[in-house]
Design a protein around this motif. Sequence first.
Motif, mmCIF file in Angstrom:
data_model
loop_
_atom_site.group_PDB
_atom_site.id
_atom_site.type_symbol
_atom_site.label_atom_id
_atom_site.label_comp_id
_atom_site.label_asym_id
_atom_site.label_seq_id
_atom_site.Cartn_x
_atom_site.Cartn_y
_atom_site.Cartn_z
ATOM 1 N N TYR A 89 0.840 -1.199 0.000
ATOM 2 C CA TYR A 89 0.000 0.000 0.000
ATOM 3 C C TYR A 89 0.881 1.259 0.000
ATOM 4 N N ASP A 149 2.855 1.734 -3.211
ATOM 5 C CA ASP A 149 1.982 2.226 -4.282
ATOM 6 C C ASP A 149 1.758 3.740 -4.140
ATOM 7 N N LYS A 204 4.872 5.391 -5.122
ATOM 8 C CA LYS A 204 5.288 5.054 -6.492
ATOM 9 C C LYS A 204 6.742 4.572 -6.527
#
Lengths: 354, 111
Positions: free
Chosen positions: B46, B49, B52
């Motif tokens: 999580y 993400d 990035k």
Amino acid sequence: MTKYPTRMGDGHVIDMTADELKADLIAGSADAADRGRIPPLKDDEIDFLLDLFKSNARVVGVDSGNEVVLTHDIGTLRLDGDQGNSGVGIPLSRLQGVQVHERAFAADTMELGHVDYSWKPVKPIIAQEQQALENILLSTIVPIFYGAMPNLGTYYAPDGPFGNPSDLLPMGKIKEAREAQELAVEHATRDIVYICGKLAEVGADGVNFDTTGAAGDADFKASLQAVEQLKAKHPNLAIQVGMAGEFVLGIHGELEYDGTRLAGLYPHHQVGLVEKAGGDIFGPVVNTNTSKSMAWNLARAVTFVKAVTAVANIPVHVNMGMGVGGSPVFETPPIDSVSRASVAMVEIARVDGL
Amino acid sequence: MGVGDPYGMPIAHGVAAGMGGIRTAGDLVARMQLARRMRLPEAKAYVADKLKISVADLSEVTVMREMREDLDIGVITSVPGCAKGIEAKIRIAELLGISINSVDRLKAKMG
């Protein structure tokens, strides 16, 4: 035959051959499997542990990318406390202690706690604790827990209002001992919910129930009840429940939570009740046997904890302090043993944190 | 972790297995465990993400040091002008899309 330096459970150095190490690893895992009725470690896992113990490295580490989150029972007491908590007696404020952990020790989370480290004594000074927490929350970045022990013993004579089961049981007063524990459960639950509610009001990220079950099944029941009530009132307050031992002592013997008898539960069953109550992080404990080698102890601890992570739906932060989780019972723990225990818990038991 | 002197316990575990706190992304991954009860792989995925970056880079200080400074979410050394304390947590709550209790309290006080 080559001998490898390792340690006994009390920390003192011994030398063992590879065959002796492997035999102890297998025996330790088998002991956990037998007691907990869980699978023993597989051959490749035993071989991994054997390589750890045969390594000459002073400190070992997990593979890059496998690092885990650290939470800190006892909090700043390890800096400003006395040796009863392995404290080093540095006269820092608790705010400074948290900042030292965040910025000098690279702690992922940190914890504030009262010097007694039990919930009950916090109640009369809760405003002081709220004030300390407010200042810490303003000036630090990592998630901050407030930690203390349910410590039902503080509710029994001579420290508390109820009869002491340790006095009553030897006299055969089983009914009286059980009644005292049931009363203590209700008072402790009420106190913990009150205290933690006040901490939630000022913005605590979480609370840590440390050494849960230290006074037996009643201690665990009070904690589970408190977690359930707190979550209903403060759903955004994270709750970590760390245990006192690998096995819930049945000092009452008949107490249940959600239809499950608490006495005799091992970690892989404890975690399910913590989840049901609303706990967010579970801290299993496996005790160290000082009469056995660290190979025996670590394999045993990893076997128990692997069974927990296999069934858990919440993060598992295994308790890795002195005398638990495959660490020797020695208040300045040898870092060769501590780092080996770290690696084994991460790479085999697949814990979410320590 | 629990009892033990600072060198023998938090420092030893930190070197052997710790994510690295605000040196890296340890506090961010911890936030997801607290806020959403995420197991470690889910929490790491999580956060990676949101940032990035790869999961492995979450514990990589050369990546995270620059990223934390760019995002202004607090760095471990004392840099004048960088977000400190609650300033950093406000940005972390927005970055991760979670509530942080002390941030919510500050916003309530601001009216």
